[in-house]
Design a protein around this motif. Structure first.
Motif, PDB file in Angstrom:
ATOM      1  N   GLY A 111      24.450   7.149   9.416  1.00 51.53           N
ATOM      2  CA  GLY A 111      25.246   8.014   8.547  1.00 51.53           C
ATOM      3  C   GLY A 111      24.890   9.480   8.693  1.00 51.53           C
ATOM      4  N   PRO A 112      25.635  10.332   8.021  1.00 46.21           N
ATOM      5  CA  PRO A 112      25.452  11.780   8.136  1.00 46.21           C
ATOM      6  C   PRO A 112      24.092  12.261   7.617  1.00 46.21           C
ATOM      7  N   GLN A 113      23.435  11.476   6.760  1.00 50.23           N
ATOM      8  CA  GLN A 113      22.118  11.869   6.268  1.00 50.23           C
ATOM      9  C   GLN A 113      21.000  11.480   7.232  1.00 50.23           C
ATOM     10  N   GLY A 114      21.325  10.743   8.298  1.00 53.69           N
ATOM     11  CA  GLY A 114      20.339  10.367   9.295  1.00 53.69           C
ATOM     12  C   GLY A 114      19.411   9.267   8.821  1.00 53.69           C
ATOM     13  N   ARG A 115      18.192   9.316   9.302  1.00 47.79           N
ATOM     14  CA  ARG A 115      17.174   8.312   8.987  1.00 47.79           C
ATOM     15  C   ARG A 115      15.980   9.019   8.357  1.00 47.79           C
ATOM     16  N   VAL A 116      15.126   8.235   7.705  1.00 47.31           N
ATOM     17  CA  VAL A 116      13.891   8.760   7.129  1.00 47.31           C
ATOM     18  C   VAL A 116      12.794   7.719   7.339  1.00 47.31           C
ATOM     19  N   ILE A 117      11.613   8.194   7.701  1.00 52.20           N
ATOM     20  CA  ILE A 117      10.434   7.337   7.808  1.00 52.20           C
ATOM     21  C   ILE A 117       9.626   7.524   6.529  1.00 52.20           C
ATOM     22  N   LEU A 118       9.355   6.415   5.851  1.00 47.05           N
ATOM     23  CA  LEU A 118       8.497   6.431   4.667  1.00 47.05           C
ATOM     24  C   LEU A 118       7.073   6.136   5.117  1.00 47.05           C
ATOM     25  N   LYS A 119       6.136   7.037   4.803  1.00 49.49           N
ATOM     26  CA  LYS A 119       4.732   6.859   5.181  1.00 49.49           C
ATOM     27  C   LYS A 119       3.976   6.303   3.977  1.00 49.49           C
ATOM     28  N   VAL A 120       3.526   5.063   4.103  1.00 42.61           N
ATOM     29  CA  VAL A 120       2.882   4.355   3.005  1.00 42.61           C
ATOM     30  C   VAL A 120       1.368   4.410   3.167  1.00 42.61           C
ATOM     31  N   ALA A 121       0.693   4.992   2.182  1.00 44.84           N
ATOM     32  CA  ALA A 121      -0.777   4.982   2.128  1.00 44.84           C
ATOM     33  C   ALA A 121      -1.212   3.807   1.267  1.00 44.84           C
ATOM     34  N   ALA A 122      -2.224   3.105   1.724  1.00 45.25           N
ATOM     35  CA  ALA A 122      -2.702   1.918   1.014  1.00 45.25           C
ATOM     36  C   ALA A 122      -3.637   2.298  -0.129  1.00 45.25           C
ATOM     37  N   ASP A 123      -3.380   1.710  -1.293  1.00 44.35           N
ATOM     38  CA  ASP A 123      -4.326   1.750  -2.408  1.00 44.35           C
ATOM     39  C   ASP A 123      -5.111   0.444  -2.469  1.00 44.35           C
ATOM     40  N   LYS A 124      -4.478  -0.637  -2.012  1.00 41.96           N
ATOM     41  CA  LYS A 124      -5.103  -1.959  -1.994  1.00 41.96           C
ATOM     42  C   LYS A 124      -4.510  -2.739  -0.839  1.00 41.96           C
ATOM     43  N   ASP A 177      -0.737 -16.086   8.256  1.00 36.53           N
ATOM     44  CA  ASP A 177      -1.191 -14.807   8.788  1.00 36.53           C
ATOM     45  C   ASP A 177      -0.272 -13.733   8.214  1.00 36.53           C
ATOM     46  N   TRP A 178      -0.780 -12.974   7.242  1.00 39.22           N
ATOM     47  CA  TRP A 178       0.024 -11.986   6.536  1.00 39.22           C
ATOM     48  C   TRP A 178      -0.881 -10.863   6.049  1.00 39.22           C
ATOM     49  N   ALA A 179      -0.258  -9.786   5.620  1.00 39.22           N
ATOM     50  CA  ALA A 179      -1.003  -8.668   5.028  1.00 39.22           C
ATOM     51  C   ALA A 179      -0.127  -8.022   3.966  1.00 39.22           C
ATOM     52  N   GLU A 180      -0.739  -7.782   2.810  1.00 43.29           N
ATOM     53  CA  GLU A 180      -0.057  -7.088   1.725  1.00 43.29           C
ATOM     54  C   GLU A 180      -0.694  -5.717   1.563  1.00 43.29           C
ATOM     55  N   VAL A 181       0.139  -4.689   1.581  1.00 45.29           N
ATOM     56  CA  VAL A 181      -0.322  -3.321   1.348  1.00 45.29           C
ATOM     57  C   VAL A 181       0.347  -2.828   0.074  1.00 45.29           C
ATOM     58  N   ARG A 182      -0.459  -2.574  -0.946  1.00 43.76           N
ATOM     59  CA  ARG A 182       0.046  -1.957  -2.175  1.00 43.76           C
ATOM     60  C   ARG A 182      -0.352  -0.494  -2.120  1.00 43.76           C
ATOM     61  N   GLY A 183       0.603   0.373  -2.344  1.00 45.94           N
ATOM     62  CA  GLY A 183       0.274   1.790  -2.251  1.00 45.94           C
ATOM     63  C   GLY A 183       1.393   2.668  -2.740  1.00 45.94           C
ATOM     64  N   ARG A 184       1.525   3.804  -2.049  1.00 40.38           N
ATOM     65  CA  ARG A 184       2.534   4.777  -2.431  1.00 40.38           C
ATOM     66  C   ARG A 184       2.990   5.514  -1.184  1.00 40.38           C
TER      67      ARG A 184
END
Length: 135
Positions: free
Chosen positions: A112-125, A74-81
């Motif tokens: 750290g001093p730069q904090g955190r970042v959320i990367l929002k991934v849109a699926a191409d496949k 049971d898995w899912a692969e998201v290829r995107g950007r």
């Protein structure tokens, strides 16, 4: 491309993901990490100075492979950007939410001093066992 229902289910669950980005020389870099979704994007929370964040700033292509903790098939692969990021208080709150999901308490590691970042991934496949069987 919309996220498959299996992607959303796995990303909302207590499942780890392998996140693959591209190093400056084109070599893939893969790391196991916590994962989430807003229903439209796969969400990866990291620190801006980490290698995967630096890789994304240079090349937004990314693959996220979510592994079920209960069933290896049971898995899912998201290829995107990566199509957007969130920083500041929203990213800080999100890492606490992820930590509560995975370990049952707020995030305890130093930030750290730069904090955190959320990367929002849109699926191409999207690939899942069900998608592959339909082909």
């Amino acid at each position: 491309m919309p996220l498959d229902a299996d992607v959303v289910r796995l990303a909302k669950g207590k499942n780890l993901a392998t996140v693959v980005t591209l190093m400056p020389d084109g070599q893939p870099q893969a790391l196991l990490t916590w994962v989430d979704t807003d229903g439209e994007h796969v969400l990866v929370n990291t620190e801006p100075q980490r290698q995967r964040a630096r890789n994304i700033r240079r090349d937004p292509r990314i693959t996220v492979l979510i592994h079920s903790t209960d069933d290896p098939w049971d898995w899912a692969e998201v290829r995107g950007r990566v199509v957007g990021t969130e920083t500041g208080e929203q990213a800080r709150k999100h890492i606490d939410e992820l930590s509560r999901k995975y370990v049952g308490s707020d995030y305890r590691n130093p930030i750290g001093p730069q904090g955190r970042v959320i990367l929002k991934v849109a699926a191409d496949k999207v690939n899942t066992p069900a998608v592959i069987r339909r082909r």
